[in-house]
Enzyme design. Sequence first.
Site, short mmCIF file in Angstrom:
data_model
loop_
_atom_site.label_atom_id
_atom_site.label_comp_id
_atom_site.label_asym_id
_atom_site.label_seq_id
_atom_site.Cartn_x
_atom_site.Cartn_y
_atom_site.Cartn_z
N GLU A 62 0.90 -1.37 0.08
CA GLU A 62 -0.22 0.13 -0.16
C GLU A 62 1.05 1.24 0.17
OE1 GLU A 62 -0.48 -2.33 1.94
OE2 GLU A 62 -2.65 -3.34 1.48
N HIS A 131 -10.52 -5.18 9.95
CA HIS A 131 -11.34 -4.60 8.96
C HIS A 131 -12.73 -4.61 8.87
CE1 HIS A 131 -8.41 -7.98 7.33
NE2 HIS A 131 -8.50 -7.65 6.17
#
Lengths: 327, 334
Positions: A62, A131
Site C-alpha cells: 500500500e 477490517h
Amino acid sequence: MPERELTFAQAVREALAEEMRRDSGVFILGEDVAEAGTPFKVLSGLVEEFGSQRVVDTPISEAGFTGVAVGAAMTGMRPVVDIMFGDFITLTMDQMVNQAAKVHYMSGGHWKVPMVMRTTLGATRRSAAQHSQSLQAWFSHVPGLKVVLPSTPYDAKGLLKSAIRDDNPVVFFEDKMMYKLKGPVPEEEYTIPLGVADIKRAGDDITLIATSSMVQVALGAANLLLKEGISAEVVDPRTTWPLDEKTLIDSAQKTSRVIVLDEGYGRYGVTSELAAVVAEGAFYDLDAPVKRMGAMHVPIPFSPPLEDVTVPTEETVFEVARKMCGK
Amino acid sequence: MTIATMHPEAGPVTAAEHEKWLRVYRKMLTIRLFEEHVNDLYTRALMPGLAHLYSGEEAVAVGICEALRIDDYITSTHRGHGHCLAKGASPDRMFAELLGKEAGYCRGKGGSMHIADPATGNLGANAIVGGSVGIATGAAFSAKNRATDRVAVCFFGEGALGQGSLYEVMNLAQLWKLPVIYVCENNQYNEYTHYRETTAGTILGRAAAFGVETALVDGQDVRAVHEVASRLVKRARARGGPAFLQCDTYRYGGHHVGDINREYYRSKQEEYLWKTERDPIRILANFLLDRGYADAASLDRITSEVRTTIEAAVKFAIDAPYPDVDEVEQDVYA
C-alpha cells in the site's frame, strides 16, 4: 418512465468508467483491482474495457503504490488508488500525510497532486478489529486533503466524478455494507461539488447530522421518530473537508436540537468536530447540548452480539432523539 | 573516458568534452561555495531552521544530472542543495528559499529541505528519509504510460536503506520496467551512526534481489559517476528498466551545521583523509590540468567567477522581502 436505479457499487463503477473514457490520464491502481474487480466486485468489468495499463494490479504494497500514485499525479496523470479496507490506510500515512497533502503547499503552489484514494469504512460485517474501522477523522485532520463520505448511489457517482476532476488529493470513503444499496441515478451526466451538504430529509424538531453509513441509520430513526410526532431533519455534510458549515448551522438554528452521527470514533473524531461547528455557530439557538453518536471507544470485536452494540442503530438514535425532545 | 579526451587536438568531440568537464567543474564548485555560504549564513544566525550540507558529495549530483535532460525528473533529500543546483536551479532563488523569502523557489514555504522546481524537473526535496522513493517511481510510471522517454532519478542517502517503502517500489519498478534510477549516496553515516551498524548484508544485494540492474561507483570521481550514470540513463530511456546505483562518497561536515563535535562517531583523521585525498573537486581539477583542459590561472578565474555569482545570490536573498503574512493560507489547496 421510472427512474433508473443503481446499486452503490454500480454507481461508483459508472463514475470511474465515465471519467476514464473522458480523460486518458485517469487510471486505477491497487490490489486485485483488475480481473478480480476487488473483493467487493466494485470494479468488475473495468479491466475488460480499459485494459491492464489503466486498471493496474499491484503487489500488496500500500505504501509503495500510493507513493507511485503521488508521483504519477504530480507528473500529469490522475490516479485512483484502491485501498481495499479502510484499516489499511495506516500503511499509506506517510505518502498521504507527509507527501500528497503537502506537496502543493511546500512547493509554493508549483506542483499539484490530483489523485483520489478510494477506501472503505464500516463495522457489522463480522470482520473484526482490523477490517472494520471508520478512520475518516484521520485524513480530515490534515490540511491539504479533501475527504468525501457519500451516503447514496446518487451522491457516490456525482461526488466521485468531482473528486477525480479535483486538482487535490481526495480520500473517498465507501461504506462496505452499502455496496448493494439501490437508489436513483440518472442516465445523464452530472457531478456534485465537494463541500456542499445535502438535506436528506426536512424536519422541524431535531437535526440529525449524519455521514456515510449513518445517513441510512438517521433516516430510519427519523421514521421511528415521526410515529412519536417528532419531525427530524437529516443533514448529510457529504464531505468533512471542505465542510459546508452554513447548512449545518442553519439546520441547528431552525430545529434547536442536534445529534451528530458518524461511524468513526467520537473521541477527537468527526462527530467532535461537527458538534463543535454547530455549538460555535448556533449556541444561542440550541435548547439542548449537542449530542455525539459514533463507534464505541473499543477495537471492533468479532463476536456478533458484541460488535452490534459498538455502532449506533436506528433504535439507539431514536431513543436518544426522543429523550432530547422531551418525549 | 572516451578516447577523444586523450587527444585535445582531435576536433569537435574533444571540444565538447573539454567544455563539458569545465562546465562540470564549475557546477561542482558552485555547490561547494553555495554550501560554504549556507554555513556562513547559518552560523551568523541569518538562516533559520536546519542546514544539511552537501559538501564532499558534489561529484554524485553533478555527474548524474549531467547525464539527464532538463525535462527528466529528480527527487531530492534533506541534504538536497547539490541535487537542485546540479539539475539547474539558480543560486539566488535557492538562497532566497533558504532564508524564507518570497523570491524563493517555494515562495518561502518549503525552505532548505523542500526545494522544488517544475522548470528543471525537480519534483522536490524531501525531509522524510526515503520519502520520495514512491514519487520518483510514480514519475517514471507516468513517463512510461504517457509515452514519453523521460527518466526519473531518485536520490537518497544510505540511511533510506532502512525504509521498507524503498523495497516496495523497487519491486514495482522492476515488475513494470519503469525508467527510474535509484541513486544511493552512501556518505557512510546515517545521521550519527556508521552505516555498517545499520545495514545487514550488502547494499547492492538489496536491489539485486528484485532483479534490478545494479552498479557501484566511486562517488568522488565525477567522470566515473557520469560514465555509469550515462549508461544507466540511456538504458532506462530505451525501456531497459530500472537501475540502482551505489555511489560511495563522504559527508565533509556533520549531519547538519550544528553537528560540530563528531569524534564520538568518526575521527578527525578520517575526515582529514577524505578531504585531502578524496576531494571530488580536486580530483577533477587534477584531471583538467593533466589533460591540458585548464591551467591554474583558468581554474582560479572560474573560482573567482563562481564566487562572484554566489556572493551576488546571497545578497539578492538577504535583500529580498519576506512573503506577506496573508500568504500563509494560500496554496493549501490547488
